[in-house]
Design a protein around this motif. Structure first.
Motif, short mmCIF file in Angstrom:
data_model
loop_
_atom_site.label_atom_id
_atom_site.label_comp_id
_atom_site.label_asym_id
_atom_site.label_seq_id
_atom_site.Cartn_x
_atom_site.Cartn_y
_atom_site.Cartn_z
N ILE A 75 0.84 -1.21 0.00
CA ILE A 75 0.00 0.00 0.00
C ILE A 75 0.87 1.25 0.00
CG2 ILE A 75 -1.61 1.35 1.42
CD1 ILE A 75 -2.84 -1.37 2.26
N LEU A 76 1.89 1.29 0.88
CA LEU A 76 2.72 2.50 1.01
C LEU A 76 3.58 2.77 -0.21
CD1 LEU A 76 3.94 2.32 4.71
CD2 LEU A 76 2.44 4.03 3.69
N TRP A 77 4.12 1.73 -0.84
CA TRP A 77 5.09 1.94 -1.90
C TRP A 77 4.51 1.82 -3.31
CZ3 TRP A 77 9.61 4.05 -0.88
CH2 TRP A 77 10.06 4.00 0.43
N THR A 78 3.30 1.26 -3.45
CA THR A 78 2.72 1.11 -4.79
C THR A 78 1.37 1.81 -4.90
OG1 THR A 78 3.80 -1.04 -4.94
CG2 THR A 78 2.11 -0.57 -6.56
N ASP A 79 0.42 1.43 -4.07
CA ASP A 79 -0.94 1.94 -4.20
C ASP A 79 -1.04 3.43 -3.88
OD1 ASP A 79 -1.63 -0.62 -4.86
OD2 ASP A 79 -2.49 -1.11 -2.90
N LEU A 80 -0.44 3.88 -2.81
CA LEU A 80 -0.54 5.28 -2.41
C LEU A 80 0.11 6.23 -3.43
CD1 LEU A 80 -1.68 7.14 -0.25
CD2 LEU A 80 0.44 6.86 1.02
N PRO A 81 1.33 5.95 -3.92
CA PRO A 81 1.87 6.83 -4.96
C PRO A 81 1.01 6.85 -6.23
CG PRO A 81 3.64 5.54 -4.02
CD PRO A 81 2.36 5.00 -3.47
N GLU A 82 0.44 5.70 -6.61
CA GLU A 82 -0.44 5.68 -7.79
C GLU A 82 -1.71 6.49 -7.54
OE1 GLU A 82 -1.17 1.62 -8.82
OE2 GLU A 82 0.89 1.29 -9.53
N ALA A 83 -2.25 6.43 -6.33
CA ALA A 83 -3.45 7.20 -6.00
C ALA A 83 -3.15 8.70 -6.01
CB ALA A 83 -3.98 6.78 -4.63
N LEU A 84 -1.91 9.07 -5.74
CA LEU A 84 -1.52 10.48 -5.78
C LEU A 84 -1.10 10.92 -7.17
CD1 LEU A 84 0.49 10.65 -2.44
CD2 LEU A 84 -1.80 11.53 -2.88
N GLY A 85 -1.18 10.04 -8.17
CA GLY A 85 -0.89 10.38 -9.55
C GLY A 85 0.59 10.30 -9.91
N ASP A 128 4.19 7.92 -10.81
CA ASP A 128 4.63 6.63 -11.37
C ASP A 128 5.14 5.71 -10.26
OD1 ASP A 128 4.01 7.75 -13.74
OD2 ASP A 128 6.08 8.07 -14.38
N GLY A 129 5.85 6.28 -9.34
CA GLY A 129 6.42 5.55 -8.22
C GLY A 129 6.68 6.51 -7.08
N PRO A 130 7.18 6.02 -6.00
CA PRO A 130 7.44 6.90 -4.86
C PRO A 130 8.62 7.83 -5.15
CG PRO A 130 8.18 4.69 -4.37
CD PRO A 130 7.48 4.63 -5.69
N PRO A 131 8.55 9.10 -4.73
CA PRO A 131 9.67 10.00 -4.91
C PRO A 131 10.81 9.64 -3.94
CG PRO A 131 7.90 11.12 -3.75
CD PRO A 131 7.39 9.78 -4.14
N TRP A 132 11.96 10.24 -4.13
CA TRP A 132 13.13 9.92 -3.31
C TRP A 132 12.90 10.27 -1.84
CZ3 TRP A 132 15.47 13.60 -0.39
CH2 TRP A 132 15.21 14.93 -0.71
N ARG A 133 12.05 11.27 -1.57
CA ARG A 133 11.83 11.71 -0.19
C ARG A 133 10.71 10.93 0.50
NH1 ARG A 133 9.98 15.11 -3.90
NH2 ARG A 133 7.80 15.71 -3.80
N TRP A 134 10.16 9.94 -0.16
CA TRP A 134 9.03 9.19 0.36
C TRP A 134 9.28 8.56 1.73
CZ3 TRP A 134 4.34 9.63 -1.46
CH2 TRP A 134 3.38 8.70 -1.12
N PRO A 135 10.46 7.98 2.03
CA PRO A 135 10.65 7.35 3.34
C PRO A 135 10.95 8.32 4.48
CG PRO A 135 12.54 6.91 1.95
CD PRO A 135 11.53 7.62 1.10
N LEU A 136 11.20 9.60 4.18
CA LEU A 136 11.60 10.53 5.24
C LEU A 136 10.55 10.70 6.34
CD1 LEU A 136 13.52 13.24 3.19
CD2 LEU A 136 14.42 11.29 4.47
N PRO A 137 9.25 10.87 6.05
CA PRO A 137 8.29 10.96 7.15
C PRO A 137 8.24 9.69 8.00
CG PRO A 137 7.29 11.74 5.12
CD PRO A 137 8.61 11.14 4.76
N LEU A 138 8.34 8.52 7.36
CA LEU A 138 8.34 7.28 8.11
C LEU A 138 9.57 7.18 9.02
CD1 LEU A 138 7.02 4.54 8.66
CD2 LEU A 138 8.30 3.64 6.74
N LEU A 139 10.71 7.60 8.51
CA LEU A 139 11.92 7.59 9.33
C LEU A 139 11.80 8.56 10.50
CD1 LEU A 139 14.66 7.44 6.56
CD2 LEU A 139 14.02 5.63 8.15
#
Length: 138
Positions: A41-51, A53-64
């Protein structure tokens, strides 16, 4: 052996172990399944729902950031100083045993006052390490 297997106490132990073991094994099975779904969900579905292609480079920063805050709260609020206290094993007898060293000299075990300090501290350091190993091992 048959007497033990047919005794009421043994049957009670079997029932208690089944009552504990079955839920624990179900949790142990479904936890990784849930993690896999959450990862998808976090790495595939959510980025697709936000329009995207894939997660941006900064995607893991909030989780970290969230995980760092949670670990910091756990380490500061729960007993045990957040795990192994390396200063105790290194032989530092300080009231600040839960904190990182404040000076570069504290990082160097050969120059610590507990080891005798400097180059002359090698024998004292070896004796101290041997004593620490005996204290740690039963």
């Amino acid at each position: 052996m048959r007497d033990i297997l047919r005794s009421p106490g043994y049957r009670k132990v079997l029932v208690v172990s089944a009552v504990i073991g079955v839920p624990v094994s179900l949790i142990a099975f479904w936890f990784p399944v849930g993690l896999h779904e959450l990862e998808h969900i976090l790495w595939t579905d959510l980025p697709e729902a936000l329009g995207r292609d894939g997660p941006p480079w900064r995607w893991p920063l909030p989780l970290l950031m969230v995980s760092g805050v949670v670990i910091g709260l756990v380490a500061s609020r729960l007993p045990g100083a957040g795990g192994h206290v390396w200063r105790v094993r290194a032989g530092y007898n300080s009231s600040r045993s839960c904190c990182p060293p404040s000076s570069p000299a504290e990082w160097d075990p050969w120059s610590s006052p507990a080891s005798g300090g400097g180059k002359d501290g090698t024998a004292a350091q070896a004796a101290q390490a041997e004593g620490a190993e005996r204290a740690i091992r039963p």
